[in-house]
Design a protein around this motif. Sequence first.
Motif, PDB file in Angstrom:
ATOM      1  N   GLY A 100       0.784  -1.492  -0.148  1.00 56.35           N
ATOM      2  CA  GLY A 100       0.016   0.136   0.306  1.00 56.35           C
ATOM      3  C   GLY A 100       1.205   1.481   0.098  1.00 56.35           C
ATOM      4  N   LYS A 101       2.523   1.152   0.431  1.00 52.96           N
ATOM      5  CA  LYS A 101       2.974   2.679   0.749  1.00 52.96           C
ATOM      6  C   LYS A 101       3.387   2.777  -0.525  1.00 52.96           C
ATOM      7  N   LEU A 102       3.805   1.448  -1.105  1.00 54.33           N
ATOM      8  CA  LEU A 102       4.306   1.544  -2.466  1.00 54.33           C
ATOM      9  C   LEU A 102       3.435   1.840  -3.875  1.00 54.33           C
ATOM     10  N   GLU A 103       1.822   1.483  -3.469  1.00 53.64           N
ATOM     11  CA  GLU A 103       1.571   2.497  -4.497  1.00 53.64           C
ATOM     12  C   GLU A 103       0.660   3.306  -4.192  1.00 53.64           C
ATOM     13  N   ALA A 104       0.822   4.222  -2.952  1.00 53.47           N
ATOM     14  CA  ALA A 104       1.191   5.657  -2.774  1.00 53.47           C
ATOM     15  C   ALA A 104       1.727   6.221  -3.106  1.00 53.47           C
ATOM     16  N   LEU A 105       3.072   5.823  -3.023  1.00 50.86           N
ATOM     17  CA  LEU A 105       3.979   6.648  -3.223  1.00 50.86           C
ATOM     18  C   LEU A 105       4.326   6.847  -5.004  1.00 50.86           C
ATOM     19  N   LYS A 106       3.470   6.031  -5.747  1.00 49.55           N
ATOM     20  CA  LYS A 106       3.902   6.116  -7.115  1.00 49.55           C
ATOM     21  C   LYS A 106       2.119   6.014  -7.765  1.00 49.55           C
ATOM     22  N   GLY A 107       1.169   6.975  -6.410  1.00 50.76           N
ATOM     23  CA  GLY A 107       0.441   8.018  -7.220  1.00 50.76           C
ATOM     24  C   GLY A 107      -0.715   6.769  -7.744  1.00 50.76           C
ATOM     25  N   GLY A 108      -0.645   5.830  -7.155  1.00 51.68           N
ATOM     26  CA  GLY A 108      -2.110   4.856  -7.522  1.00 51.68           C
ATOM     27  C   GLY A 108      -1.480   3.717  -8.174  1.00 51.68           C
ATOM     28  N   SER A 109      -0.527   3.698  -9.074  1.00 44.83           N
ATOM     29  CA  SER A 109       0.133   2.782  -9.508  1.00 44.83           C
ATOM     30  C   SER A 109      -0.475   1.466  -8.754  1.00 44.83           C
ATOM     31  N   THR A 110      -0.029   0.084 -10.482  1.00 43.94           N
ATOM     32  CA  THR A 110      -0.636  -1.201 -10.026  1.00 43.94           C
ATOM     33  C   THR A 110       0.879  -1.573  -8.999  1.00 43.94           C
ATOM     34  N   VAL A 111       0.864  -1.706  -7.928  1.00 48.04           N
ATOM     35  CA  VAL A 111       2.643  -2.711  -8.311  1.00 48.04           C
ATOM     36  C   VAL A 111       1.592  -4.441  -7.345  1.00 48.04           C
ATOM     37  N   ILE A 112       2.771  -5.003  -8.056  1.00 45.06           N
ATOM     38  CA  ILE A 112       2.158  -6.565  -8.081  1.00 45.06           C
ATOM     39  C   ILE A 112       3.275  -7.070  -6.261  1.00 45.06           C
ATOM     40  N   GLY A 113       2.791  -7.590  -5.376  1.00 46.60           N
ATOM     41  CA  GLY A 113       3.763  -8.205  -4.653  1.00 46.60           C
ATOM     42  C   GLY A 113       3.105  -8.346  -3.433  1.00 46.60           C
ATOM     43  N   PRO A 114       3.112  -8.888  -2.047  1.00 46.21           N
ATOM     44  CA  PRO A 114       5.068  -9.360  -1.941  1.00 46.21           C
ATOM     45  C   PRO A 114       4.445 -10.871  -2.196  1.00 46.21           C
ATOM     46  N   ILE A 115       5.845 -11.008  -3.333  1.00 49.81           N
ATOM     47  CA  ILE A 115       5.531 -12.465  -3.950  1.00 49.81           C
ATOM     48  C   ILE A 115       6.755 -13.533  -2.679  1.00 49.81           C
ATOM     49  N   PRO A 116       6.137 -13.998  -2.535  1.00 47.80           N
ATOM     50  CA  PRO A 116       7.351 -15.287  -1.797  1.00 47.80           C
ATOM     51  C   PRO A 116       7.609 -15.453  -2.487  1.00 47.80           C
ATOM     52  N   SER A 117       9.766 -16.779  -1.425  1.00 48.57           N
ATOM     53  CA  SER A 117      10.233 -16.963  -2.696  1.00 48.57           C
ATOM     54  C   SER A 117       9.886 -18.690  -2.190  1.00 48.57           C
ATOM     55  N   GLU A 118       9.663 -19.975  -2.924  1.00 46.39           N
ATOM     56  CA  GLU A 118       9.615 -20.800  -2.536  1.00 46.39           C
ATOM     57  C   GLU A 118      10.471 -21.057  -1.219  1.00 46.39           C
TER      58      GLU A 118
END
Length: 743
Positions: A100-118
């Motif tokens: 959510g913080k990243l999307e707010a920083l990027k003005g609402g752009s779609t941010v994919i994640g968090p994607i956990p590793s195996e």
Amino acid sequence: MNKTPHSTVRVPFWLRWLVPLLLVITWLAIAGIGGPTFGRLGEVSSNDQASFLPAGAEATEAQGWQAKFRDSNEIPAVIVIENDAAFTPAQLGQAAVLQGKLEALKGGSTVIGPIPSEDSKAVQFVVPISSSGQVKAAVKDLRDTVTASAPEGMQTFVTGPAGLTADLVSAFAGIDGILLLVALGAVFLILLMVYRSLLLPIAVLFTSVFALCAAILLVFGMAKLGWIQLNGQSQGILSILVIGAATDYALLYVARFREALTHTANRTAAALTAWKASFEPILASGATVIIALLCLLFSDLNSNKALGPVAAAGILCSLFAALTLLPALMALLGRAAFWPLRPKLLPATEHEPELVTGMEGQEGLWRATGMLVSRRPRTVWVASVLLLLVASAGVLQLKANGVAQTDVILSASNAVDGQDALARHFDAGSGSPAVIVADEAKAQAVLDTVKAGDGVGDAYLLADGSVPIITGPPAAAGPPTAPAVRDGKVLINATLNFAADSNEAESVVVDLRQDLKKIDDGALVGGVTATALDTNTTAQRDLVTIIPVVLAVILVILMLLLRSVLAPVLLVASVVLSYGAAMGVSALVFNTLFGFPGADATVPLFGFVFLVALGVDYNIFLMSRVREESLKHGTRAGILRGLGMTGGVITSAGVVLAATFAALGVIPIMFLVQLAFIVAFGVLLDTVLVRSLLVPALAYDLGARIWWPARPGRREQDGQARHRLTAGDSAPEDSDPAPAVIR
């Protein structure tokens, strides 16, 4: 012997003061406009590797199709958060809040994640960043946000194309200041040692800096109008090339000016005499380098095409500054420029000594060099050729087939460390997928073939409404919908098992292209890996295309200048041999001393263009003076006198040029460090061995035959006869009994 009294010709006031002052004021105005423009080059500069490719490259075509599937021009930043142990549910919750913080920083752009590793020891986010904005600033904001918000004790990285681009821009940051200061400082110290004067080095540096200001203004204008494409590499090379070339031309003019001051008390007359004597070699040298650099326009790589006119503009400005500003400064300063070691006015009877051996009036190193050349010419040039051939054998060890982008940056890089973290926990190609463009009717068959390919971790069709730069399973971006179709084409993203900038990933792309052509003739494979692959392939093709063109152009210019056929052929051969030796030694140094994994595919071509073009500079300086002296005293005496009169100038010029190119090493970019070593070492090798021993010894051994096909003449025969009678056994036994005069 010349009995002419000292010149007492009165120079008109307008020529003595008005013209020099007008020239200086004009150059001050140019510097006043061009200087501030230096900081604006970033406005017209781009380091996007995809923009370097020719329009016909497959990666370029794929990029064009890819643009049709997106509404914005974005590149992915891949955020990796790494922990020593598996993430706990609470830590995964903290990571989810970060989205959510990243999307707010990027003005609402779609941010994919968090994607956990195996292995559950890392998570990743994929954040789209506009490539048309300030990528460096955007990545810095991401790094600050992630560092502040990540669970305590974890390592954070921002990598992928956006992260690597930001770190690359940071590495180039020193071009605007550090590089120029290092180059100018090195040149100033060398000039102080050469002239042992304070005022003259300052005048020469002013000439170089003003030439650079003019070049920057010219290049900025061409880039602003869209005539050329400027990048960080071209910008750095421009600064170094202008400083080095302008100083070289200045050294040649100053040497002639000092010589003229020993013949006349009139400073303006001396400046004019020096201008007339140095005009032809400086003009020929500059024209040769300009034309050789413009041969880069035949390159298929846009980055190479851009460097040609950029560097040529720099040489043009250096040429004009050396032939206008410097003579004006010398006309105003006169002998004061050399203070405290002002040249003394020689008695009229000593102006033009009667030459017999060609070494009259010479002393020290260059007299000893002349004696060695005259006594054992064949031994000297054969030994020199053998030494260069041995050094050239190292070319077989040169690995100039491109390097991973993570190896390009030599300084500490968060993005490079992030790529290593990605490889430890995810498919190494995460964030930088291979992009396949296929016909809609063959989409499923192409997708199945891609998924079955060796080295492919996952692949999926881009669906309508999804983000085309995002890699990962479609579920990560929401429920899949119908495939996105543009003009009958679909887009497939394929995540590779190898880092996108690795040789292994390039091999996967090669295999995919071969396999997909069997299913869909119109299928295209693009993306970061394909762009790097096509760049390397095109660069290697350019090497085979451009080298013959450059050699042919230089050969024709030398033939016109020297009015000979044999001499230019031998001079070009010596330059090529010197280039081979420089590349051979450089390959050994890169592999063993520096431990570089390889070299950029453009390094051999750039090294060739600069070494050959600049090496011909010294050929022109030497042989134009040899020709001048040979007309007066005969070929062999003229060779020795020309060597003695230009030896110090050429050596000083070589040291200056080597020092300026070595300054490129302060920029932590592998390409520039390698080019710095190749050119610096090559110029010193050319100056010390080729121009001081090989060329004079070979010319001396051939005698007047060096000027073939010129016909015999009386003056040449008389000069050679006097030389034989006095030099005794110093002349080769098989010397031509009736050598040719230079007409």
